[in-house]
Scaffold this active site. Structure first.
Site, PDB file in Angstrom:
ATOM      1  N   LYS A 163      11.107  53.255  15.424  1.00  0.00           N
ATOM      2  CA  LYS A 163       9.811  52.597  15.593  1.00  0.00           C
ATOM      3  C   LYS A 163       9.222  53.021  16.936  1.00  0.00           C
ATOM      4  O   LYS A 163       9.847  52.838  17.989  1.00  0.00           O
ATOM      5  CB  LYS A 163       9.999  51.091  15.607  1.00  0.00           C
ATOM      6  CG  LYS A 163       9.858  50.466  14.249  1.00  0.00           C
ATOM      7  CD  LYS A 163       9.961  48.976  14.439  1.00  0.00           C
ATOM      8  CE  LYS A 163       9.424  48.224  13.287  1.00  0.00           C
ATOM      9  NZ  LYS A 163       9.510  46.782  13.541  1.00  0.00           N
TER      10      LYS A 163
HETATM   11  C1  E4P Z   1       7.868  44.773  11.370  1.00  0.00           C
HETATM   12  O1  E4P Z   1       8.294  45.896  11.394  1.00  0.00           O
HETATM   13  C2  E4P Z   1       7.642  43.944  12.545  1.00  0.00           C
HETATM   14  O2  E4P Z   1       8.694  44.031  13.422  1.00  0.00           O
HETATM   15  C3  E4P Z   1       7.328  42.537  12.205  1.00  0.00           C
HETATM   16  O3  E4P Z   1       6.680  42.416  10.968  1.00  0.00           O
HETATM   17  C4  E4P Z   1       6.687  41.784  13.327  1.00  0.00           C
HETATM   18  O4  E4P Z   1       6.011  40.704  12.882  1.00  0.00           O
HETATM   19  P1  E4P Z   1       5.693  39.422  13.745  1.00  0.00           P
HETATM   20  O5  E4P Z   1       4.219  39.367  13.873  1.00  0.00           O
HETATM   21  O6  E4P Z   1       6.213  38.306  12.920  1.00  0.00           O
HETATM   22  O7  E4P Z   1       6.391  39.555  15.051  1.00  0.00           O
END
Ligand code: E4P
Length: 224
Positions: free
Chosen positions: A83
């Site tokens: 990521k």
């Molecule tokens: C996905 O890859 C993300 O890490 C995740 O959906 C983050 O979402 P949040 O807004 O709940 O932190």
């Protein structure tokens, strides 16, 4: 369509995998820190259970450090996808990582324009943060649709991953607007199936059914 589980919890992965809801896993630093302990060991444990893509995020904001960190994290398991944040630093790092053949999931996208150069680079996934988009007062249905159109128009193999799915409504929007992948947190699947109207309906049906004498129900209920 594929479903990833948005968690770093082994317990949740083991629960949702047999339900067909773990084609992959997305972690992030916040999710890993929630589990406590050693995050490297945790990622390795996840990789023993899940054969699909496991997203693991770099924790640096400077491009050269991002690249080094990505190369290190990429060695944790063959199915790791790195990521990379959708920033200028992330884009700089992404050019290098692409050359090195490292699979990428571009994270923290709030406006589809952030994704465009990464789509051009043909990264593996672009993650639109559907829930957070709405929290900032933007329209998430439109954002998913615009991202879909951008990928299709650019004829890129990049997959549209809808993330930050906070509730059943966001989940449906992400499906209908044309996501390739949804990463759903266990809390959202709980909301979907702990629907009180469903529970009331199921209870009512069984209550009525039990007004039939046991002898009348016997053959219907027999499992032989
Ligand atoms: C996905 O890859 C993300 O890490 C995740 O959906 C983050 O979402 P949040 O807004 O709940 O932190």
């Amino acid at each position: 369509m594929e479903f990833f589980l948005d968690t770093a919890s082994i317990e949740d992965i083991k629960f949702y995998k047999p339900l067909g809801l773990v084609d992959g896993v997305t972690t992030n630093p916040a999710l890993l820190s929630k589990e406590g302990g050693d995050p490297i060991a945790q990622i390795k444990k996840i990789a023993e259970i899940v054969k699909g893509p496991i997203s693991v995020e770099v924790t640096y904001t400077e491009p050269r450090e991002m690249v080094k960190h990505a190369i290190k994290l990429n060695k944790l398991a063959p199915n790791v996808v790195i990521k990379v944040p959708a920033s200028i630093a992330g884009l700089t790092a992404a050019q290098e990582l692409k050359k090195a053949g490292i699979r990428m999931n571009i994270t923290l996208i709030f406006h589809p324009s952030q994704a465009v150069p990464f789509i051009q680079l043909e990264v593996d996934y672009v993650s639109l943060f559907v829930g957070r988009v709405e929290e900032f007062g933007l329209n998430n249905k439109e954002a998913i649709w615009q991202l879909r159109q951008s990928i299709d128009e650019m004829e890129s193999p990049t997959k549209l991953l809808s993330a930050s799915i906070r509730n059943p409504e966001y989940l449906l929007e992400a499906v209908i607007a044309g996501s390739d992948v949804l990463t759903v947190p266990p809390s959202c699947w709980q909301m979907v199936y702990k629907n009180p109207i469903f529970q009331l309906g199921e209870r009512d049906f069984l209550k009525s059914w039990r007004t039939l004498p046991a002898t009348a129900r016997k053959e219907y209920e027999s499992l032989d």
